[in-house]
Design a protein around this motif. Structure first.
Motif, PDB file in Angstrom:
ATOM      1  N   TYR A 155     -15.075   0.404  -6.746  1.00 43.97           N
ATOM      2  CA  TYR A 155     -15.108   0.187  -5.307  1.00 43.97           C
ATOM      3  C   TYR A 155     -15.307   1.512  -4.576  1.00 43.97           C
ATOM      4  CZ  TYR A 155     -14.112  -1.928  -0.839  1.00 43.97           C
ATOM      5  OH  TYR A 155     -14.235  -2.393   0.444  1.00 43.97           O
TER       6      TYR A 155
ATOM      7  N   ARG B 275      -3.502  10.067   2.198  1.00 41.70           N
ATOM      8  CA  ARG B 275      -4.531   9.681   1.223  1.00 41.70           C
ATOM      9  C   ARG B 275      -5.831   9.228   1.889  1.00 41.70           C
ATOM     10  NH1 ARG B 275      -3.684   4.156  -1.546  1.00 41.70           N
ATOM     11  NH2 ARG B 275      -4.439   3.544   0.512  1.00 41.70           N
TER      12      ARG B 275
ATOM     13  N   THR C 117       0.842  -1.200   0.000  1.00 40.94           N
ATOM     14  CA  THR C 117       0.000   0.000   0.000  1.00 40.94           C
ATOM     15  C   THR C 117       0.878   1.251   0.000  1.00 40.94           C
ATOM     16  OG1 THR C 117      -1.756   1.161   1.210  1.00 40.94           O
ATOM     17  CG2 THR C 117      -0.154  -0.026   2.560  1.00 40.94           C
TER      18      THR C 117
HETATM   19  O1  C5P Z   1      -4.208   1.773  -3.184  1.00 45.27           O
HETATM   20  P1  C5P Z   1      -3.706   0.716  -2.219  1.00 45.27           P
HETATM   21  O2  C5P Z   1      -2.800  -0.267  -2.823  1.00 45.27           O
HETATM   22  O3  C5P Z   1      -3.173   1.300  -0.944  1.00 45.27           O
HETATM   23  O4  C5P Z   1      -5.068  -0.086  -1.825  1.00 45.27           O
HETATM   24  C1  C5P Z   1      -5.041  -1.230  -1.049  1.00 45.27           C
HETATM   25  C2  C5P Z   1      -5.446  -0.930   0.379  1.00 45.27           C
HETATM   26  O5  C5P Z   1      -6.806  -0.525   0.463  1.00 45.27           O
HETATM   27  C3  C5P Z   1      -5.313  -2.153   1.263  1.00 45.27           C
HETATM   28  O6  C5P Z   1      -4.117  -2.096   2.009  1.00 45.27           O
HETATM   29  C4  C5P Z   1      -6.567  -2.093   2.158  1.00 45.27           C
HETATM   30  O7  C5P Z   1      -6.249  -2.061   3.528  1.00 45.27           O
HETATM   31  C5  C5P Z   1      -7.230  -0.783   1.772  1.00 45.27           C
HETATM   32  N1  C5P Z   1      -8.688  -0.832   1.889  1.00 45.27           N
HETATM   33  C6  C5P Z   1      -9.291  -0.126   2.926  1.00 45.27           C
HETATM   34  N2  C5P Z   1     -10.653  -0.196   3.074  1.00 45.27           N
HETATM   35  C7  C5P Z   1     -11.407  -0.945   2.256  1.00 45.27           C
HETATM   36  C8  C5P Z   1     -10.799  -1.662   1.192  1.00 45.27           C
HETATM   37  C9  C5P Z   1      -9.423  -1.584   1.044  1.00 45.27           C
HETATM   38  O8  C5P Z   1      -8.627   0.558   3.713  1.00 45.27           O
HETATM   39  N3  C5P Z   1     -12.715  -0.978   2.439  1.00 45.27           N
END
Ligand code: C5P
Length: 208
Positions: free
Chosen positions: A86, A143, A12
């Motif tokens: 999403y 972010r 991430t």
């Molecule tokens: O853009 P990035 O690679 O950071 O996106 C992946 C992250 O999105 C994951 O580490 C996951 O924890 C986060 N996520 C979140 N809430 C959600 C779905 C994904 O914080 N509902």
């Protein structure tokens, strides 16, 4: 149409999106299409918001990999797909979709795309973006608070309970499957140039 599938994985906040966007910039939108793994998180329509908030989104089981696989196959066969969108604020897939048209370069981006063998085998070039954990968490805090409706406390709590342990268990080991490891992601101009040349070569070869 001959296609090339480029997988871009990494933790991430590592700069996967920046790198993918730079590929689009250099080849143009007609030449590159992007599928983001995050859009393939499983639906949880029957679960209350409070519970969805607590789910582990960094475990491989959180994703609908079968749908993603079908979409990559379709694009490779020249068929458009409707990629889900999403909603991070809702912690669920939205009801919106976006049409992705087939293109010679298909970029697949996500933290765990190298963890799933059925997805991995569809990639021609596997790139892992390697960025220090401190830089990644700082980017993520900014972010998530600015764009994903999170509080500082919730980002820290999620990072320590799921993001970091899952990164160590699944994301970091998946780096072994990469063909290329790029330090500092989209900011690494030399690596980007080499990747672009490699893709150009492959596209030319396929067109002979
Ligand atoms: O853009 P990035 O690679 O950071 O996106 C992946 C992250 O999105 C994951 O580490 C996951 O924890 C986060 N996520 C979140 N809430 C959600 C779905 C994904 O914080 N509902």
């Amino acid at each position: 149409m001959d296609t090339i599938v480029i997988g871009i994985a990494g933790g991430t906040g590592s700069g996967k999106t920046t790198l993918a966007d730079k590929l689009v910039e250099s080849f143009g939108r007609d030449e590159v299409c992007i599928l983001r793994h995050d859009n393939y998180y499983k639906r949880h329509d029957d679960m209350p918001f409070e519970e969805r908030q607590k789910l582990n989104y960094d475990h491989p089981d959180a994703f609908d990999n079968e749908l993603l696989r079908q979409h990559i196959e379709a694009l490779k066969n020249g068929i458009s797909v409707e990629m889900p969108i999403y909603d991070y604020k809702e912690h669920n897939r939205s009801n919106k979709v976006v049409e992705i048209k087939p293109a010679p370069v298909i970029v697949l981006e996500g933290i765990l795309i190298f963890d799933e063998p059925s997805i991995c085998t569809l990639m021609d070039i596997k790139v892992f973006v390697d960025t220090d954990a401190d830089v990644r968490i700082l980017r993520r805090i900014v972010r998530d608070v600015k764009e994903r409706g999170r509080t500082l406390e919730s980002v820290i709590e999620q990072y320590l309970t799921t993001v970091k342990p899952m990164h160590e268990q699944f994301v970091e080991p998946s780096k072994r499957r990469a063909d290329i490891i790029i330090p500092n992601g989209g900011e690494n101009a030399v690596a980007l140039e080499m990747l672009i040349e490699r893709v150009k070569k492959q596209l030319k070869k396929d067109n002979i």
